[in-house]
Scaffold this motif. Structure first.
Motif, PDB file in Angstrom:
ATOM      1  N   LEU A 110      50.839 -46.737  59.282  1.00  0.00           N
ATOM      2  CA  LEU A 110      49.895 -47.402  59.951  1.00  0.00           C
ATOM      3  C   LEU A 110      50.136 -47.227  61.875  1.00  0.00           C
ATOM      4  CD1 LEU A 110      47.419 -49.201  60.163  1.00  0.00           C
ATOM      5  CD2 LEU A 110      48.832 -51.292  59.759  1.00  0.00           C
ATOM      6  N   GLU A 111      51.204 -47.657  61.988  1.00  0.00           N
ATOM      7  CA  GLU A 111      51.624 -47.556  63.516  1.00  0.00           C
ATOM      8  C   GLU A 111      51.528 -46.213  64.165  1.00  0.00           C
ATOM      9  OE1 GLU A 111      52.284 -48.143  67.025  1.00  0.00           O
ATOM     10  OE2 GLU A 111      51.809 -49.682  65.769  1.00  0.00           O
ATOM     11  N   PHE A 112      51.766 -44.880  63.137  1.00  0.00           N
ATOM     12  CA  PHE A 112      51.455 -43.788  63.553  1.00  0.00           C
ATOM     13  C   PHE A 112      50.167 -43.465  63.851  1.00  0.00           C
ATOM     14  CE2 PHE A 112      50.422 -39.542  62.086  1.00  0.00           C
ATOM     15  CZ  PHE A 112      51.322 -38.640  62.849  1.00  0.00           C
ATOM     16  N   ALA A 113      49.416 -43.809  62.840  1.00  0.00           N
ATOM     17  CA  ALA A 113      47.770 -43.573  62.881  1.00  0.00           C
ATOM     18  C   ALA A 113      47.435 -44.290  64.073  1.00  0.00           C
ATOM     19  CB  ALA A 113      47.370 -44.283  61.480  1.00  0.00           C
ATOM     20  N   ALA A 114      47.833 -45.533  64.462  1.00  0.00           N
ATOM     21  CA  ALA A 114      47.509 -46.234  65.834  1.00  0.00           C
ATOM     22  C   ALA A 114      47.555 -45.499  66.932  1.00  0.00           C
ATOM     23  CB  ALA A 114      47.719 -47.733  65.682  1.00  0.00           C
ATOM     24  N   ALA A 115      48.943 -45.225  66.936  1.00  0.00           N
ATOM     25  CA  ALA A 115      49.312 -44.628  68.177  1.00  0.00           C
ATOM     26  C   ALA A 115      48.970 -43.089  68.436  1.00  0.00           C
ATOM     27  CB  ALA A 115      50.830 -44.246  68.097  1.00  0.00           C
ATOM     28  N   TYR A 116      48.376 -42.326  67.100  1.00  0.00           N
ATOM     29  CA  TYR A 116      47.922 -41.042  67.207  1.00  0.00           C
ATOM     30  C   TYR A 116      46.339 -41.233  67.780  1.00  0.00           C
ATOM     31  CZ  TYR A 116      46.005 -36.355  65.738  1.00  0.00           C
ATOM     32  OH  TYR A 116      45.667 -35.271  65.801  1.00  0.00           O
ATOM     33  N   VAL A 117      45.637 -42.366  67.298  1.00  0.00           N
ATOM     34  CA  VAL A 117      44.206 -42.595  67.771  1.00  0.00           C
ATOM     35  C   VAL A 117      44.340 -42.964  69.255  1.00  0.00           C
ATOM     36  CG1 VAL A 117      42.334 -44.311  67.557  1.00  0.00           C
ATOM     37  CG2 VAL A 117      43.333 -43.181  65.434  1.00  0.00           C
ATOM     38  N   LYS A 141      46.982 -42.630  54.530  1.00  0.00           N
ATOM     39  CA  LYS A 141      45.974 -43.266  53.719  1.00  0.00           C
ATOM     40  C   LYS A 141      44.676 -43.768  54.128  1.00  0.00           C
ATOM     41  CE  LYS A 141      49.765 -45.268  51.013  1.00  0.00           C
ATOM     42  NZ  LYS A 141      50.484 -46.326  50.467  1.00  0.00           N
ATOM     43  N   GLU A 142      43.536 -43.888  53.514  1.00  0.00           N
ATOM     44  CA  GLU A 142      42.157 -44.195  54.288  1.00  0.00           C
ATOM     45  C   GLU A 142      42.137 -45.561  55.012  1.00  0.00           C
ATOM     46  OE1 GLU A 142      38.358 -43.060  55.081  1.00  0.00           O
ATOM     47  OE2 GLU A 142      39.856 -41.955  53.965  1.00  0.00           O
ATOM     48  N   LEU A 143      42.889 -46.466  54.086  1.00  0.00           N
ATOM     49  CA  LEU A 143      42.894 -48.029  54.625  1.00  0.00           C
ATOM     50  C   LEU A 143      43.360 -47.908  55.981  1.00  0.00           C
ATOM     51  CD1 LEU A 143      42.595 -51.083  54.257  1.00  0.00           C
ATOM     52  CD2 LEU A 143      44.845 -50.747  53.001  1.00  0.00           C
ATOM     53  N   PHE A 144      44.659 -47.232  56.006  1.00  0.00           N
ATOM     54  CA  PHE A 144      45.289 -47.216  57.538  1.00  0.00           C
ATOM     55  C   PHE A 144      44.454 -46.395  58.487  1.00  0.00           C
ATOM     56  CE2 PHE A 144      49.949 -47.458  55.513  1.00  0.00           C
ATOM     57  CZ  PHE A 144      49.734 -48.558  55.235  1.00  0.00           C
ATOM     58  N   ILE A 145      43.726 -45.496  58.276  1.00  0.00           N
ATOM     59  CA  ILE A 145      42.855 -44.733  59.094  1.00  0.00           C
ATOM     60  C   ILE A 145      41.864 -45.688  59.625  1.00  0.00           C
ATOM     61  CG2 ILE A 145      40.961 -42.711  59.358  1.00  0.00           C
ATOM     62  CD1 ILE A 145      42.666 -41.174  57.361  1.00  0.00           C
ATOM     63  N   GLU A 146      41.157 -46.212  58.538  1.00  0.00           N
ATOM     64  CA  GLU A 146      40.147 -47.037  59.060  1.00  0.00           C
ATOM     65  C   GLU A 146      40.692 -48.205  60.034  1.00  0.00           C
ATOM     66  OE1 GLU A 146      36.958 -46.830  58.550  1.00  0.00           O
ATOM     67  OE2 GLU A 146      37.374 -45.032  57.607  1.00  0.00           O
ATOM     68  N   LYS A 147      41.827 -48.849  59.610  1.00  0.00           N
ATOM     69  CA  LYS A 147      42.510 -49.933  60.481  1.00  0.00           C
ATOM     70  C   LYS A 147      42.592 -49.151  61.934  1.00  0.00           C
ATOM     71  CE  LYS A 147      44.446 -52.908  57.261  1.00  0.00           C
ATOM     72  NZ  LYS A 147      45.471 -53.701  56.705  1.00  0.00           N
ATOM     73  N   ALA A 148      43.237 -47.980  61.976  1.00  0.00           N
ATOM     74  CA  ALA A 148      43.706 -47.536  63.090  1.00  0.00           C
ATOM     75  C   ALA A 148      42.736 -47.100  64.034  1.00  0.00           C
ATOM     76  CB  ALA A 148      44.496 -45.995  62.851  1.00  0.00           C
ATOM     77  N   MET A 149      41.318 -46.775  63.536  1.00  0.00           N
ATOM     78  CA  MET A 149      40.417 -46.442  64.215  1.00  0.00           C
ATOM     79  C   MET A 149      39.542 -47.690  65.235  1.00  0.00           C
ATOM     80  SD  MET A 149      39.880 -43.279  64.032  1.00  0.00           S
ATOM     81  CE  MET A 149      38.567 -43.133  65.006  1.00  0.00           C
ATOM     82  N   ASP A 150      40.048 -48.846  64.667  1.00  0.00           N
ATOM     83  CA  ASP A 150      39.792 -50.046  65.607  1.00  0.00           C
ATOM     84  C   ASP A 150      40.274 -49.640  67.015  1.00  0.00           C
ATOM     85  OD1 ASP A 150      38.813 -51.266  63.611  1.00  0.00           O
ATOM     86  OD2 ASP A 150      40.402 -52.602  63.246  1.00  0.00           O
TER      87      ASP A 150
END
Length: 263
Positions: A110-117, A141-150
């Motif tokens: 989740l943190e990886f995805a948020a940092a990537y975004v 995971k799709e759930l983490f992607i959607e959260k990171a896209m915030d």
């Protein structure tokens, strides 16, 4: 049962040790494994002990490889899994390593995805759909992607789409207004911006031309078309020129004007 008769430090790896059983080299172990299993001279080992020690040492070596891989930048779990697979570690070893990394908070998808975004947003060159696809390819995971896209607000998406559209417009001032608008819309789609963002951004992008700009653009395209069709004459020449310029998005009255002036 075999007995440990000698323990020596490896020359090139001071944190690894060679274990000798009954005066013969048996295997190497990491310092942590050595301590955990209390491996000392004179200790007897069963076949099960040896198998367990070697398995734990494999995990330790794979863990060190994963930590080294992480030392360059953040990684997703799947990136680490694929890296260890390439190094030919067995799946049970890889899974044990990933569990340890998660426990130690070395890996957090989740943190990886948020940092990537956040990184991609700061770059300002990609739309949300492209970023989502890239995260999916990294095994997030799709759930983490959607959260990171915030991290990528609609306002920011519109801002980036306008910036990219204006840059493209300035680089293509020899195109008709209609054709330039289509080119900008298609370009933003390939960059991963959704239609609702493009439709808002296009209202702010400076692609519209005044009469002089449109005429200058038509002349530039008309001269190119003329070089392509100059071998034709009369009606055939005019028809080919009209078709070519109309496909470029120029209005028929301007095309007629160009042909009349260059008759």
């Amino acid at each position: 049962m075999p007995i440990i008769t000698k323990i020596t430090t490896q020359k090139n790896s001071p944190d690894r040790y060679n274990i000798y059983l009954d005066e013969k080299f048996a295997f190497g172990v990491d310092e942590e494994v050595l301590i955990r299993y209390h491996l000392v001279k004179g200790k007897e080992l069963t076949e099960f002990d040896i198998t367990q020690i070697q398995y734990e040492d494999e995990i330790r070596k794979a863990l060190n490889a994963a930590i080294n891989f992480l030392s360059y930048r953040m990684r997703s779990e799947d990136e680490i899994r694929q890296h260890l697979k390439k190094k030919e570690w067995d799946e049970p070893v890889i899974q044990a390593v990933l569990m340890k990394l998660v426990e130690r908070k070395y890996v957090d998808d989740l943190e990886f995805a948020a940092a990537y975004v956040r990184t991609q947003v700061n770059g300002g060159k990609k739309g949300p759909l492209t970023i989502k696809q890239e995260l999916k390819q990294k095994g997030i995971k799709e759930l983490f992607i959607e959260k990171a896209m915030d991290e990528y607000s609609e306002e920011k998406q519109i801002e980036h789409a306008i910036q990219l559209g204006n840059k493209l417009a300035s680089q293509n001032n020899n195109l008709s207004e209609t054709f330039l608008k289509q080119k900008i819309e298609q370009f933003l789609m390939t960059k991963g911006f959704p239609f609702n963002i493009i439709s808002v951004a296009i209202e702010e992008i400076e692609y519209e031309k005044d009469d002089d700009d449109e005429w200058n653009a038509l002349q530039a395209q008309g001269d190119k078309a003329h070089r392509r069709y100059k071998k034709f004459t009369g009606f055939e020449y005019k028809q080919k020129m009209k078709q070519a310029l109309y496909r470029k998005g120029f209005p028929i009255e301007l095309i007629e004007r160009y042909l009349n002036e260059h008759d």
